[in-house]
Design a protein around this motif. Structure first.
Motif, PDB file in Angstrom:
ATOM      1  N   GLU A   1       9.742  22.241 -41.430  1.00 43.29           N
ATOM      2  CA  GLU A   1      10.558  23.452 -41.307  1.00 43.29           C
ATOM      3  C   GLU A   1      11.071  23.860 -42.671  1.00 43.29           C
TER       4      GLU A   1
ATOM      5  N   ASN B 222      12.606  16.268 -31.646  1.00 45.97           N
ATOM      6  CA  ASN B 222      12.826  17.282 -32.663  1.00 45.97           C
ATOM      7  C   ASN B 222      14.161  17.025 -33.351  1.00 45.97           C
TER       8      ASN B 222
ATOM      9  N   VAL C 108      13.676  21.581 -28.194  1.00 47.56           N
ATOM     10  CA  VAL C 108      13.213  22.418 -29.295  1.00 47.56           C
ATOM     11  C   VAL C 108      14.337  23.014 -30.139  1.00 47.56           C
ATOM     12  N   CYS C 109      15.560  22.965 -29.678  1.00 49.19           N
ATOM     13  CA  CYS C 109      16.675  23.591 -30.423  1.00 49.19           C
ATOM     14  C   CYS C 109      16.392  25.091 -30.523  1.00 49.19           C
ATOM     15  N   ALA C 110      15.849  25.526 -31.668  1.00 45.32           N
ATOM     16  CA  ALA C 110      15.210  26.845 -31.785  1.00 45.32           C
ATOM     17  C   ALA C 110      16.093  28.047 -31.464  1.00 45.32           C
ATOM     18  N   GLU C 111      17.425  27.872 -31.439  1.00 50.95           N
ATOM     19  CA  GLU C 111      18.306  29.005 -31.113  1.00 50.95           C
ATOM     20  C   GLU C 111      17.909  29.615 -29.765  1.00 50.95           C
TER      21      GLU C 111
ATOM     22  N   TYR D 197      15.339  37.793 -33.619  1.00 50.75           N
ATOM     23  CA  TYR D 197      15.129  36.495 -34.278  1.00 50.75           C
ATOM     24  C   TYR D 197      14.244  36.742 -35.500  1.00 50.75           C
TER      25      TYR D 197
ATOM     26  N   TYR E 128      14.692  36.428 -38.687  1.00 49.26           N
ATOM     27  CA  TYR E 128      14.688  35.265 -39.571  1.00 49.26           C
ATOM     28  C   TYR E 128      14.349  35.593 -41.029  1.00 49.26           C
TER      29      TYR E 128
ATOM     30  N   TRP F 109      12.706  26.831 -44.289  1.00 52.75           N
ATOM     31  CA  TRP F 109      13.370  28.000 -43.737  1.00 52.75           C
ATOM     32  C   TRP F 109      13.170  29.241 -44.608  1.00 52.75           C
TER      33      TRP F 109
ATOM     34  N   VAL G 201      22.240  23.054 -29.341  1.00 49.09           N
ATOM     35  CA  VAL G 201      22.268  21.992 -30.347  1.00 49.09           C
ATOM     36  C   VAL G 201      23.582  21.218 -30.250  1.00 49.09           C
TER      37      VAL G 201
ATOM     38  N   TYR H 156       6.704  25.754 -31.061  1.00 51.86           N
ATOM     39  CA  TYR H 156       7.347  24.913 -30.064  1.00 51.86           C
ATOM     40  C   TYR H 156       6.733  25.246 -28.713  1.00 51.86           C
TER      41      TYR H 156
ATOM     42  N   PHE I 192      18.747  32.391 -38.948  1.00 46.68           N
ATOM     43  CA  PHE I 192      18.944  33.214 -37.761  1.00 46.68           C
ATOM     44  C   PHE I 192      20.212  34.059 -37.871  1.00 46.68           C
TER      45      PHE I 192
HETATM   46  C1  LIG Z   1      19.437  21.544 -35.723  1.00 41.23           C
HETATM   47  C2  LIG Z   1      18.683  22.739 -36.139  1.00 41.23           C
HETATM   48  O1  LIG Z   1      19.203  23.727 -36.626  1.00 41.23           O
HETATM   49  N1  LIG Z   1      17.369  22.635 -35.949  1.00 41.23           N
HETATM   50  C3  LIG Z   1      16.398  23.498 -36.368  1.00 41.23           C
HETATM   51  C4  LIG Z   1      15.939  23.668 -37.710  1.00 41.23           C
HETATM   52  O2  LIG Z   1      15.725  24.979 -37.979  1.00 41.23           O
HETATM   53  C5  LIG Z   1      15.952  25.915 -37.025  1.00 41.23           C
HETATM   54  C6  LIG Z   1      17.191  26.575 -37.378  1.00 41.23           C
HETATM   55  O3  LIG Z   1      16.917  27.880 -37.425  1.00 41.23           O
HETATM   56  C7  LIG Z   1      15.981  25.439 -35.577  1.00 41.23           C
HETATM   57  O4  LIG Z   1      15.367  26.255 -34.724  1.00 41.23           O
HETATM   58  C8  LIG Z   1      15.426  24.106 -35.515  1.00 41.23           C
HETATM   59  O5  LIG Z   1      15.161  23.648 -34.293  1.00 41.23           O
END
Ligand SMILES: CC(=O)N[C@H]1CO[C@H](CO)[C@@H](O)[C@@H]1O
Ligand SMILES: *[C@@H]1O[C@H](CO)[C@@H](O)[C@H](O)[C@H]1NC(C)=O
Ligand SMILES: *[C@@H]1O[C@H](CO)[C@@H](O)[C@H](O)[C@H]1NC(C)=O
Length: 739
Positions: free
Chosen positions: A254, A184, A121-124, A313, A315, A256, A552, A78, A260
């Motif tokens: 993505e 995103n 970017v959301c991304a926590e 983070y 993950y 996973w 988010v 991102y 997180f």
């Molecule tokens: C909405 C959301 O969770 N978006 C994401 C998808 O995966 C990770 C969750 O860890 C986020 O960072 C993304 O942006």
């Protein structure tokens, strides 16, 4: 030279025309229904997310090299707007935010880049990557058909694309960037808001296309992405995903690798077998691009974490927070990537033929004139299966795929982990067994004092602090008149405070009366406790503490932080007092922050208590010490387990929020890898700190006299803080089940 080049270009165009349905003259990166096409070649691309600000620039070369050795072709990141434009028009691209350097390092390693510009970017990540000032632009509404938002988004997107072009970083310019992303995961939001959402999607696509990067744009989770854009899948499993037209490749942006960690939450993990299974399933169903989110998760240094996000983070990614390979995940996936590459000629040439081999068993065969690769899958989560294929028999463990690059020999099965696990240890650094601390007690401000301002009623925290600090004081006096009596003699009155989040410390006459805090699921909190008041003036000081801003949700920019009331006092003779409309004094930040106590010069401006006078288990206390660095290159961390909640700085660098006192809720049950991950994440650490160890990057240390400063909000014993090395050791026995 010139002639040569022209000849090459001619040959190159020839290749494009014979290997793809799209015959583009200009683009060097294009795509068809099977795959992304780079320089005329359809490619199976294995990609992994590494977010540049979540590690130090000194760590980047090693992380990228390990990603390459792990079999990746692409690094995905991102772009973090709030790191790059801290105030409007003031740009920052240094240090951990040196995006150009990061992209060039990936190029030097011979890998491609997928640049997810967003800029959402959301991304926590704090406010989903948007700068906090953006929220206060008049008329602003995030991520919809809103003029101020679109203007700001376009300006930043143009800035980034312009920079990349100037440095010749797009593939069409000879650079490594083969794909870009606009927006995103907008699909679900668009669905909720309807027409303005649709208009915004169309606008965003056109705006992006207008920037002429020469490489394809993607949108993830966007079923109705305009035709010029590739829609891609995010999730744990994506094999049934269909892109937004028949001439688009099936791409997974993505995947996973874990999940997180939030403060107060258990630590999620995803077994290597399950992620390998999901990748093999995607490829056998015609997928041609997969990205591991995250390949290296890293650290939310400073105050970059999103609402209630832990500082780590990690993950559960193939490279752990510290950059060490997580085994057996890293090596099990590396083997998978090698086998997929052996299959690449067949995978890009033909669509698979699928035949049933049993009730829950299938063969996916890619057979062209010159190559043949087969994937034998067993979707039964509880039972192994023996199948016949091409005249031989194969044993498939539950929930697994066997890969036969030559349609004969099993090179790999996703559930057969032939890598030793490694045990991770956090070992005390010998030279630093005990740090010697000094302490400084933070001042509890009084109303109408220096640095305070007064308002009738309660105010929203971030609108005042603009997120320059986590801390915001709400101050008022409670006067108990001579004729006022408590309802029942001997019984203290009840103070009730409603706050929009995230944590609160309540001081009455300079003493901590109690704390309250929310969670990611429920950021709002209620403090309700009997407090000791005396006749006359009582000083009430509420310290409201932000723990990251939301990243988010629909219009998350409208979410509030801080004490918004009601605030009431019950149990006095004259009835319940509603204090919400009272006159309140406010103060931004702590005194220690104003004095920059985290720096060498700042810390010398106050007197620190030493030796037997050092504060013990006191709330709102600063601690400082110095230590020498240990030799070697093992990653380092701070063990903060004896502390409560606060922040830590090393040589002036904020290593993040610590909150070991927030224990992981719930009861973790053992997680079997087979088939369960989609519904129920695998969790560890229940009942223990969500995060005990805090990464200290080596490049932030000097050989000696490193300054460590801790702001502790709750109490805790600094004598328990220690510097530890992260070491990993092979476990002899093979484990089928991996964490
Ligand atoms: C909405 C959301 O969770 N978006 C994401 C998808 O995966 C990770 C969750 O860890 C986020 O960072 C993304 O942006
Ligand atoms: C898995 O296999 C077992 C044994 O053959 C069978 O009883 C079970 O129904 C299968 N499960 C599924 C989901 O097909
Ligand atoms: C307020 O600050 C000013 C300037 O720093 C100082 O001169 C003054 O003494 C302070 N007042 C109080 C009440 O601390």
């Amino acid at each position: 030279m010139g002639l040569n080049l022209r000849n090459k270009a001619w040959i190159f165009l020839g290749i494009i025309c014979c290997s793809s349905l799209i015959c583009s003259v200009k683009a060097m990166v294009t795509y068809d229904h099977k795959a992304v096409i780079i320089n005329g070649q359809r490619r199976i691309l294995l990609s992994g997310s590494i977010h540049y600000p979540r590690s130090t620039a000194e760590m980047w070369p090693d992380l990228i090299q390990k990603a390459k050795e792990g079999g990746l072709d692409v690094i995905q990141t991102y772009v973090f707007w709030n790191g790059h434009e801290p105030s409007p028009g003031q740009y920052y691209f240094e240090d951990r935010y040196d995006l150009v350097k990061f992209v060039k390092l990936v190029q030097q390693a011979g890998l491609y880049v997928h640049l997810r510009i967003g800029p959402y970017v959301c991304a926590e990540w704090n406010l989903g990557g948007f700068p906090v000032w953006l929220k206060y632009v008049p008329g602003m509404a995030f991520r919809t058909d809103n003029e101020p938002f679109k203007a700001a988004m376009q300006k930043f997107t143009e800035k980034i694309v312009g920079m990349m072009k100037e440095e010749k970083l797009f593939e069409t310019q000879g650079g490594p960037i083969i794909l870009s992303q606009i927006e995103n995961e907008y699909g679900p939001i668009e669905w909720e808001i309807g027409a303005p959402g649709k208009a915004y999607t169309k606008w965003a696509a056109q705006m992006a296309e207008g920037l002429s990067t020469g490489v394809p744009w993607i949108m993830c989770k966007q079923d109705d992405a305009p035709d010029s854009i590739i829609n891609t899948c995010n999730g744990y499993y994506c094999e049934n995903f269909k892109p937004n037209s028949d001439n688009k490749p099936k791409m997974w942006t993505e995947n996973w690798t874990g999940w997180f960690t939030e403060f107060g939450g258990a630590v999620p993990y995803r077994p290597a077998e399950d992620i390998a299974f999901s990748v093999a399933r995607f490829i056998q169903n015609g997928g041609s691009f997969i990205n591991y989110y995250m390949y290296h998760g890293g650290t939310n240094f400073d105050r970059t974490a999103g609402e209630f996000m832990a500082t780590s983070y990690d993950y559960n990614a193939p490279l752990d927070e510290y950059g060490l390979p997580r085994e057996p995940k890293y090596s099990h996936l590396t083997k998978l990537h090698k086998v997929i590459k052996l299959c690449e000629p067949a995978l890009v040439s033909v669509d698979p033929t699928v035949t049933s081999l049993g009730d829950k068993q299938e063969a996916h065969v890619f057979k062209s004139k010159s190559s043949c690769s087969a994937f034998l899958s067993n979707y039964n989560a509880s039972s192994a299966a023996r199948v016949s294929f091409g005249g031989s028999t194969y044993d498939l463990p539950p929930w697994s795929v066997s890969i036969l690059p030559n349609c004969k020999t099993e090179y790999y099965n996703t559930a057969k982990v032939q890598v030793s696990a490694r045990s991770i240890h956090m070992k005390m650094v010998p030279t630093n067994t005990q740090l010697s601390w000094g302490s400084y007690s933070e001042e509890i401000p009084s109303p109408n004092y220096n640095g305070t301002f007064t308002k009738d009623g309660l105010v929203e925290q971030i609108s005042i602090t603009r997120d320059k600090t986590d801390y915001f004081w709400y101050l008022t006096d409670i006067t108990i008149g001579a004729d006022e009596k408590f309802l029942k003699t001997g019984e203290d009155p009840l103070l009730t405070i409603e706050s929009a989040g995230h944590a609160l410390s309540v001081f009455v006459n300079g003493q901590l009366a109690g704390t309250a805090y929310g969670s990611l699921e429920k950021p709002k909190l209620t403090f309700s406790q009997k407090i000791k008041l005396t006749a006359g003036v009582n000083k009430l000081a509420l310290l409201s503490i932000a723990v990251g801003l939301p990243n988010v949700g629909l219009h998350y920019e409208t979410r509030n932080t801080g004490v918004l009331g009601p605030v009431t006092l019950e149990g006095v003779n004259s009835g319940t007092w509603d204090m919400s409309k009272w006159k309140w004094s406010y103060k931004i930040g702590t005194k220690g922050e104003a004095l920059s106590l985290h720096t060498v010069t700042g810390s010398s401006t106050v007197e620190w208590k030493e030796g037997s006078l050092v504060a013990k288990k006191q709330p709102l206390t600063w601690y400082k010490s110095t230590f020498d660095t240990t030799a070697g290159n093992e990653p380092l961390a701070l063990d903060m387990n004896t502390m409560g909640k606060g922040q830590v700085w090393i040589n002036g660098q904020n290593i993040g929020r610590h909150w070991p006192a927030y224990k992981a809720r719930g009861k973790c049950e053992r997680c079997s890898y087979a088939g369960t991950f989609n519904e129920k994440k695998c969790l560890s650490n229940c009942g223990e700190a969500s995060q005990r160890w805090y990464h200290v990057p080596r490049s932030w240390l000097k050989p000696s006299a490193n300054l460590i400063v801790v702001l502790e909000e709750w109490g805790g014993d600094p004598n328990g803080i220690s510097l530890v090395r992260r070491t990993s050791k092979k476990i002899a026995s093979e484990s089928i089940f991996s964490g």
